[in-house]
Design a protein around this motif. Structure first.
Motif, PDB file in Angstrom:
ATOM      1  N   PRO A  36      38.570  40.707  45.940  1.00  0.00           N
ATOM      2  CA  PRO A  36      37.752  41.099  44.795  1.00  0.00           C
ATOM      3  C   PRO A  36      38.494  40.871  43.473  1.00  0.00           C
ATOM      4  O   PRO A  36      39.635  41.283  43.317  1.00  0.00           O
ATOM      5  CB  PRO A  36      37.465  42.578  45.037  1.00  0.00           C
ATOM      6  N   THR A  37      37.813  40.199  42.549  1.00  0.00           N
ATOM      7  CA  THR A  37      38.419  39.832  41.274  1.00  0.00           C
ATOM      8  C   THR A  37      37.558  40.317  40.123  1.00  0.00           C
ATOM      9  O   THR A  37      36.336  40.208  40.170  1.00  0.00           O
ATOM     10  CB  THR A  37      38.572  38.295  41.187  1.00  0.00           C
ATOM     11  N   LEU A  38      38.199  40.855  39.112  1.00  0.00           N
ATOM     12  CA  LEU A  38      37.507  41.232  37.880  1.00  0.00           C
ATOM     13  C   LEU A  38      38.160  40.505  36.724  1.00  0.00           C
ATOM     14  O   LEU A  38      39.273  39.983  36.841  1.00  0.00           O
ATOM     15  CB  LEU A  38      37.528  42.752  37.667  1.00  0.00           C
ATOM     16  N   LEU A  39      37.461  40.462  35.622  1.00  0.00           N
ATOM     17  CA  LEU A  39      38.003  39.884  34.396  1.00  0.00           C
ATOM     18  C   LEU A  39      38.271  41.052  33.452  1.00  0.00           C
ATOM     19  O   LEU A  39      37.346  41.747  33.029  1.00  0.00           O
ATOM     20  CB  LEU A  39      36.997  38.904  33.786  1.00  0.00           C
ATOM     21  N   LEU A  40      39.544  41.308  33.176  1.00  0.00           N
ATOM     22  CA  LEU A  40      39.955  42.403  32.303  1.00  0.00           C
ATOM     23  C   LEU A  40      40.115  41.879  30.879  1.00  0.00           C
ATOM     24  O   LEU A  40      40.787  40.867  30.659  1.00  0.00           O
ATOM     25  CB  LEU A  40      41.288  42.991  32.776  1.00  0.00           C
ATOM     26  N   THR A  41      39.493  42.573  29.924  1.00  0.00           N
ATOM     27  CA  THR A  41      39.649  42.218  28.515  1.00  0.00           C
ATOM     28  C   THR A  41      40.347  43.369  27.806  1.00  0.00           C
ATOM     29  O   THR A  41      39.865  44.503  27.820  1.00  0.00           O
ATOM     30  CB  THR A  41      38.289  41.922  27.854  1.00  0.00           C
ATOM     31  N   THR A  42      41.500  43.069  27.213  1.00  0.00           N
ATOM     32  CA  THR A  42      42.285  44.042  26.464  1.00  0.00           C
ATOM     33  C   THR A  42      42.435  43.535  25.029  1.00  0.00           C
ATOM     34  O   THR A  42      42.183  42.367  24.747  1.00  0.00           O
ATOM     35  CB  THR A  42      43.689  44.236  27.067  1.00  0.00           C
ATOM     36  N   ARG A  43      42.896  44.406  24.154  1.00  0.00           N
ATOM     37  CA  ARG A  43      43.222  43.994  22.785  1.00  0.00           C
ATOM     38  C   ARG A  43      44.730  43.790  22.707  1.00  0.00           C
ATOM     39  O   ARG A  43      45.497  44.674  23.096  1.00  0.00           O
ATOM     40  CB  ARG A  43      42.778  45.053  21.781  1.00  0.00           C
ATOM     41  N   GLY A  44      45.150  42.618  22.253  1.00  0.00           N
ATOM     42  CA  GLY A  44      46.568  42.317  22.127  1.00  0.00           C
ATOM     43  C   GLY A  44      47.273  43.320  21.234  1.00  0.00           C
ATOM     44  O   GLY A  44      46.820  43.570  20.120  1.00  0.00           O
ATOM     45  N   THR A  67      50.034  43.139  19.673  1.00  0.00           N
ATOM     46  CA  THR A  67      50.661  42.537  18.499  1.00  0.00           C
ATOM     47  C   THR A  67      49.641  41.778  17.660  1.00  0.00           C
ATOM     48  O   THR A  67      49.554  41.973  16.453  1.00  0.00           O
ATOM     49  CB  THR A  67      51.794  41.582  18.921  1.00  0.00           C
ATOM     50  N   SER A  68      48.847  40.935  18.312  1.00  0.00           N
ATOM     51  CA  SER A  68      47.906  40.079  17.593  1.00  0.00           C
ATOM     52  C   SER A  68      46.605  40.784  17.226  1.00  0.00           C
ATOM     53  O   SER A  68      45.945  40.390  16.263  1.00  0.00           O
ATOM     54  CB  SER A  68      47.564  38.851  18.443  1.00  0.00           C
ATOM     55  N   GLY A  69      46.208  41.782  18.006  1.00  0.00           N
ATOM     56  CA  GLY A  69      44.915  42.428  17.794  1.00  0.00           C
ATOM     57  C   GLY A  69      43.747  41.621  18.341  1.00  0.00           C
ATOM     58  O   GLY A  69      42.604  42.045  18.260  1.00  0.00           O
ATOM     59  N   ARG A  70      44.039  40.451  18.912  1.00  0.00           N
ATOM     60  CA  ARG A  70      42.992  39.590  19.462  1.00  0.00           C
ATOM     61  C   ARG A  70      42.625  40.037  20.877  1.00  0.00           C
ATOM     62  O   ARG A  70      43.461  40.601  21.596  1.00  0.00           O
ATOM     63  CB  ARG A  70      43.469  38.142  19.496  1.00  0.00           C
ATOM     64  N   LEU A  71      41.385  39.755  21.270  1.00  0.00           N
ATOM     65  CA  LEU A  71      40.952  40.072  22.625  1.00  0.00           C
ATOM     66  C   LEU A  71      41.598  39.089  23.604  1.00  0.00           C
ATOM     67  O   LEU A  71      41.655  37.885  23.350  1.00  0.00           O
ATOM     68  CB  LEU A  71      39.425  40.020  22.734  1.00  0.00           C
ATOM     69  N   TRP A 109      49.193  41.980  29.621  1.00  0.00           N
ATOM     70  CA  TRP A 109      47.996  42.825  29.630  1.00  0.00           C
ATOM     71  C   TRP A 109      48.341  44.285  29.917  1.00  0.00           C
ATOM     72  O   TRP A 109      47.673  45.188  29.402  1.00  0.00           O
ATOM     73  CB  TRP A 109      46.938  42.307  30.607  1.00  0.00           C
ATOM     74  N   SER A 110      49.400  44.528  30.712  1.00  0.00           N
ATOM     75  CA  SER A 110      49.758  45.921  31.022  1.00  0.00           C
ATOM     76  C   SER A 110      50.336  46.612  29.782  1.00  0.00           C
ATOM     77  O   SER A 110      50.053  47.786  29.539  1.00  0.00           O
ATOM     78  CB  SER A 110      50.719  46.000  32.206  1.00  0.00           C
ATOM     79  N   GLY A 111      51.099  45.893  28.985  1.00  0.00           N
ATOM     80  CA  GLY A 111      51.587  46.441  27.716  1.00  0.00           C
ATOM     81  C   GLY A 111      50.447  46.688  26.744  1.00  0.00           C
ATOM     82  O   GLY A 111      50.464  47.661  25.990  1.00  0.00           O
ATOM     83  N   ASN A 112      49.446  45.808  26.783  1.00  0.00           N
ATOM     84  CA  ASN A 112      48.273  46.010  25.922  1.00  0.00           C
ATOM     85  C   ASN A 112      47.555  47.307  26.291  1.00  0.00           C
ATOM     86  O   ASN A 112      47.135  48.062  25.414  1.00  0.00           O
ATOM     87  CB  ASN A 112      47.301  44.834  26.048  1.00  0.00           C
TER      88      ASN A 112
END
Length: 159
Positions: free
Chosen positions: A48-56, A58-62, A91-94
């Protein structure tokens, strides 16, 4: 032997981890384009796979990252294995900096809040993650660090 069995066996190999890192951008695009119906690893035979979206942080970008996951009640559990590398995945730091994120599965996007699991909670979900991807045990040994495990709890709107 089914494709899923082959993938699970190959997951323990170092060369497979290297290939996985190289294929990650393609996997992310394929999951996005097909609404989660297709992944580099296959169709319904893949873990099973998901697509995780976080906010950077440092950059603030998705930032989007395909991840394997396990269910924990109505929440998702993901692990920052980084294919067994010494450093934690970005992504874990985000998520540590901003636990608000989204997950997309089969074209459905859900807002989630991440919690880093430690101690007994981490120990409780570890076997669930190993059932999804047994190679996490090898990645854990190879990395020389404690792999970060997050519980992604859906955010309830209203009510």
């Amino acid at each position: 032997m089914r494709l899923s069995e082959v993938i699970l066996r190959l997951g323990h190999r170092r060369w497979f981890a290297t290939a996985g890192r190289l294929l990650m951008p393609l996997d992310r695009r394929l999951i996005r384009l097909t609404g989660g119906r297709l992944s580099v690893t296959g169709w319904r035979t893949a873990p099973p796979t998901l697509l995780l979206t976080t906010r950077g942080r440092t950059s603030g970008r998705l930032r989007e990252r395909p991840l394997l996951y396990a269910w924990d009640g109505d929440a998702y559990v993901v692990i920052g294995s980084n294919w067994g590398q010494a450093g934690h995945p970005a992504w874990s730091g985000n998520l540590l900096a901003d636990p608000a994120a989204t997950v997309t599965i089969a074209g459905q996007t859900t807002a989630v809040r991440a919690t880093l699991l430690e101690g007994a909670e981490r120990d409780r979900v570890w076997p669930q993650l190993l059932r999804v991807w047994p190679a996490y045990r090898d990645y854990d040994a190879r990395s020389g660090r404690t792999l970060r495990i997050f519980r992604l709890e859906p955010v309830r709107r209203g009510g």
